[in-house]
Scaffold this active site. Structure first.
Site, short mmCIF file in Angstrom:
data_model
loop_
_atom_site.label_atom_id
_atom_site.label_comp_id
_atom_site.label_asym_id
_atom_site.label_seq_id
_atom_site.Cartn_x
_atom_site.Cartn_y
_atom_site.Cartn_z
N GLU A 268 41.41 -17.32 -12.39
CA GLU A 268 41.38 -17.26 -13.85
C GLU A 268 42.60 -17.92 -14.47
OE1 GLU A 268 38.97 -16.43 -15.71
OE2 GLU A 268 37.67 -15.10 -14.59
N ARG A 272 42.13 -21.18 -16.88
CA ARG A 272 42.45 -20.94 -18.29
C ARG A 272 43.83 -21.48 -18.66
NH1 ARG A 272 39.49 -15.44 -20.29
NH2 ARG A 272 38.17 -15.08 -18.48
N ASP A 401 29.09 -20.12 -8.43
CA ASP A 401 28.79 -21.18 -9.39
C ASP A 401 29.74 -22.37 -9.44
OD1 ASP A 401 30.79 -19.59 -10.45
OD2 ASP A 401 29.59 -18.83 -12.11
N GLU A 535 27.59 -20.41 -21.29
CA GLU A 535 26.90 -21.25 -20.32
C GLU A 535 25.61 -21.88 -20.84
OE1 GLU A 535 29.85 -18.86 -18.50
OE2 GLU A 535 28.04 -18.16 -19.57
#
Length: 643
Positions: A268, A272, A401, A535
């Site tokens: 993360e 980010r 993903d 998404e």
């Protein structure tokens, strides 16, 4: 399967629930001794030391000793007639003189101690005359001076690197008035989200828009790292909100500190923070963003100190100690986490000339290439100690993903020269098509989840990004199947739109089933929430770019209106707990990715294609745009060649 409520993160995104430690507000005066009392203790200790040195210092005149100063070295014998003692051709010079000199030195020392003692007493008297606030301010000033000195030592100047050819960093104004108005509305939504975060959550990682206070989750650790600021910067820039961008830049310059005792998610923080800082640097050219990205990257490197080089999921920014999520299969690392570092780390090596970042991610790739894959699929779990797969669970949604996404984007970011990455992507997609992609009885194409040889007919909101991925990877696919993959992307976009359209609020649930009569609808209560996820809108945007079919803008506007109607509150935007309820409850979290991704993709959907054109920019999994690097013809800073 572990429910989302138990997952600290889910593939490309964070979970809906905050499992981290609560944030507390401390008042120094109530929890620790006042600075004045601490100062008195220090001064008392110093005075005691002075008295002790004065009264208990041994009289060295009573103890013969040999000093090894320059004037007392052993020298060849010369008869001076001044009382030197012959020691086999060498002599001890000036012994009687030494005793007199030592007494003088001791007297000088006593006088100095007396003077220091008197000065300390005078300083103590002066300090005690000052108010508590003045003493506190002086202490803060000294702390800041020390912090700045440390910061200067840690900040090494980076080598100059020529920026890639940057095209389309602003503009994109649509020709027709209706589209311009919709784009302006999305810009206004961004202003609302930012201004309320600025007012109520500034410096915190995220915002609680109903409680109107800061919010954080365990993925950011216990520190206020301003995740929303870093995540939102590039969106502000491309929307032309330069005053707001400048606010964020100033906070980052003066407050963003990575030398904190805080355990964070490597994945993360990479997508980010490093992704956001790099994008802000490329768009604005401001060196502070590049410098901060490199500082943070250095803090993440200890996570790779495992027997296999597969990084831990979590790392303490101060100690460098890493660990994995307790719930992950037998202490495993997660495919979508260690497989979603390539884009950012290649850019770090490009900008610094240091190959270590590139080497870390290429080591991961080489390891994966050597491993057997059950049914040609990549399981979601890999043990970093043994190098063996965990549970044979494969998903294009959470936990898997963005690994596939980054294989494709590594190829695109290399100006399509990274053939190895393209091959890995094509192999993976062929296995996914064979085992995971199916058509429901109602004619909807979906991507299920593979668990120990069994297909679970469920698709998550996170999986909906794949429609855009298939379209993005259509050009360059094997056997001239570009048309096939563009069509597959369109079918996934249609299925995900149905998941929105079949709810009361016209916002999609977290996951939806394709069992029996239930198609594209959530069945379990804990899958009915919407947390401002991007998404589906991401796929609409990619499909619009590649087809210009007006239905994608129509679907995007439907989602915009639903978000505005049901998620907007006075203090920002909040997620919804049940999209099938006509009276929904709020989750009271404005996610940082709402500003980084959801609003950015909507803005781009209603902009012309010359804003961040896809042949010059590649978006990381947090929607931070990074430029294509023409590495085949580029020798990087420090003679680093990534070919």
């Amino acid at each position: 399967m572990t429910t989302p409520a138990l997952l600290p993160l889910s593939g490309r995104r964070i979970p809906p629930l905050n499992l981290g430690p609560p944030s507390f507000s401390h008042h120094r005066a109530t929890l620790r001794l006042s600075e004045k009392f601490i100062l008195l203790l220090i001064l008392s200790a110093f005075i005691t030391l002075c008295f002790g040195a004065f009264f208990f210092l041994p009289d060295s005149s009573k103890h013969k000793r040999f000093d090894l100063g320059l004037e007392d070295v052993l020298i060849p014998h010369v008869d001076t007639g001044k009382g030197e003692k012959d020691l086999g051709g060498f002599l001890i010079h000036g012994q009687g003189h030494d005793e007199h000199r030592h007494r003088e030195e001791e007297e000088r020392l006593r006088n100095k101690i007396r003077a220091d003692h008197e000065r300390a007493l005078e300083e103590a008297k002066e300090k005690l005359k000052k108010s508590r606030e003045t003493i506190q301010a002086e202490i803060e000033t000294e702390k800041n001076k020390i912090a700045q000195e440390i910061k200067k030592k840690e900040t090494k100047p980076l080598p100059p690197v020529p920026l890639p050819n940057l095209i389309g960093i602003n503009g994109g104004e649509p020709e027709d008035e209706d589209t311009r108005e919709k784009r302006e509305k999305i810009k206004e939504m961004m202003k609302h989200a930012w201004s309320n975060y600025r007012k109520y959550g500034w410096g915190h990682n995220e915002l609680k828009p109903i409680a109107m206070k800061g919010h954080s989750t365990n993925i950011f650790g216990s520190s206020k790292m301003g995740a929303t600021i870093v995540d939102a910067l590039d969106t502000l820039y491309i929307m032309g909100l330069h005053e707001e961008f400048k606010e964020g830049q100033e906070w980052i310059d003066h407050n963003l500190d990575f030398s904190v005792n805080s355990e964070v998610s490597v994945f993360e923080v990479n997508i980010r923070f490093i992704g956001g800082l790099l994008a802000a640097y490329y768009l604005s050219g401001q060196e502070v963003f590049k410098n901060k990205a490199v500082q943070l990257a250095g803090k993440l490197l200890p996570a790779f100190n495992t027997p296999t080089g597969i990084p831990w999921a979590m790392v303490n920014l101060k100690s460098g100690i890493g660990r994995n999520w307790g719930w992950a299969s037998a202490g495993s690392s997660i495919l979508a986490e260690f497989g979603t570092l390539h884009m950012e780390f290649v850019h770090l090596s490009y900008l610094t000339g240091d190959p270590v970042y590139f080497q870390k991610v290429m080591h991961i790739r080489k390891l994966l290439q050597k491993m057997d894959r059950p049914d040609g699929l990549y399981p979601n779990y890999l043990n970093p100690k043994t190098g063996r797969w965990g549970q044979h669970h494969t998903s294009v949604g959470g936990l898997g993903d963005s690994f596939y996404e980054y294989l494709l984007k590594a190829w695109l970011m290399s100006d399509k020269t990274d053939i190895e990455a393209r091959k890995m992507y094509d192999d993976a997609i062929e296995a996914i098509e064979k085992h995971l992609i199916r058509t429901s009885n109602g004619g909807l194409t979906f991507i299920g989840e593979w668990k120990n040889g069994h297909l679970e007919r469920k698709m998550g909101h996170l999986t909906c990004f794949a429609g855009g991925m298939f379209a993005l990877g259509a050009d360059g696919s094997r056997k001239d199947k570009a048309g096939h993959y563009l069509q597959l992307g369109a079918e996934i976009a249609h299925t995900c739109h149905e998941s929105y359209d079949r709810t009361v609020l016209k916002l999609g649930p977290e996951a939806f089933k394709f069992d029996g009569g239930a198609e594209a609808v959530a069945v379990r209560q804990n899958e009915k929430y919407y947390i401002l996820r991007p998404e589906v809108i991401e796929t609409y945007w990619y499909m619009w770019r590649f087809t210009h079919d007006p239905k994608y803008r129509q679907w995007g506007w439907e989602a915009t209106e639903a978000i505005e109607k049901y998620c907007r509150v006075r203090g920002g935007f909040s997620g919804i707990k049940d999209v099938y309820s006509s009276a929904p409850a709020y989750d009271d979290v404005q996610q940082s990715f709402f500003l980084a991704e959801t609003l950015k993709y909507l803005y781009l959907l209603f902009s012309n294609d010359d804003l961040l054109p896809l042949d010059h920019w590649v978006f990381n999994t947090e929607a931070h745009p990074l430029p294509v690097l023409h590495l085949a013809n580029t020798t990087l800073s420090g003679n680093l060649d990534l070919r």
